[in-house]
Design a protein around this motif. Sequence first.
Motif, PDB file in Angstrom:
ATOM      1  N   GLY A 199       0.778  -1.233   0.000  1.00 44.91           N
ATOM      2  CA  GLY A 199       0.000   0.000   0.000  1.00 44.91           C
ATOM      3  C   GLY A 199       0.807   1.278   0.000  1.00 44.91           C
ATOM      4  N   LEU A 200       2.114   1.180  -0.121  1.00 49.51           N
ATOM      5  CA  LEU A 200       2.959   2.377  -0.116  1.00 49.51           C
ATOM      6  C   LEU A 200       3.423   2.715  -1.525  1.00 49.51           C
ATOM      7  N   THR A 201       3.695   3.974  -1.755  1.00 45.90           N
ATOM      8  CA  THR A 201       4.233   4.415  -3.039  1.00 45.90           C
ATOM      9  C   THR A 201       5.732   4.134  -3.077  1.00 45.90           C
ATOM     10  N   ASP A 202       6.296   4.171  -4.271  1.00 42.82           N
ATOM     11  CA  ASP A 202       7.752   4.010  -4.382  1.00 42.82           C
ATOM     12  C   ASP A 202       8.471   5.081  -3.576  1.00 42.82           C
ATOM     13  N   GLU A 203       7.952   6.285  -3.587  1.00 41.41           N
ATOM     14  CA  GLU A 203       8.584   7.358  -2.815  1.00 41.41           C
ATOM     15  C   GLU A 203       8.592   7.020  -1.329  1.00 41.41           C
ATOM     16  N   GLN A 204       7.484   6.520  -0.813  1.00 39.19           N
ATOM     17  CA  GLN A 204       7.431   6.128   0.599  1.00 39.19           C
ATOM     18  C   GLN A 204       8.362   4.955   0.875  1.00 39.19           C
TER      19      GLN A 204
END
Length: 170
Positions: free
Chosen positions: A35-40
């Motif tokens: 559920g996280l973005t690549d940035e996160q």
Amino acid sequence: MTTERRMPSPTADERTMLEGWLEFHRQTLAWKCEGLTDEQLRSPAVEPSDLSLLGLVRHMADVERSWFRRVLTNEDVAPLYWSDEDPDAEFRLTEADTYAEAHAAWQAEIETARGNAARFGLDDLSEGKHRRTGERFNLRWLYTHMIEEYARHNGHADLIRERIDGSTGD
């Protein structure tokens, strides 16, 4: 995608128990990244550390590769992300580094690890040797080490995930 984590049976035989705990910890790391973005996922734990969830996935891909291919079966494969010149490269991320690529590499190494381990008994010694110590290991030791490696890094993953979005859980 929702990662399903399965606890090993409390009455399993030794090999099933070891394989079950290793799978549980593999699933836990994937769950911590969901559920996280690549940035996160590239977000470091805390300055000045480079430790991130994406870095942990890349690290574990190389750990799986090293123990189950280089040591267990004596396969001559290069590391995926690090080198002798930069042994921590898996944690030095750029905008181009994605979870999709790292996850695919990690899952491919896990599949190879499962296949390679299936050819060995728990007491069988590895065909290869540790690159620094020259030691050989039985599969039981290797499974136990991998469970420890994942458990330690899953503790890191817990803290990183909580810092990113407040999510907690075992």
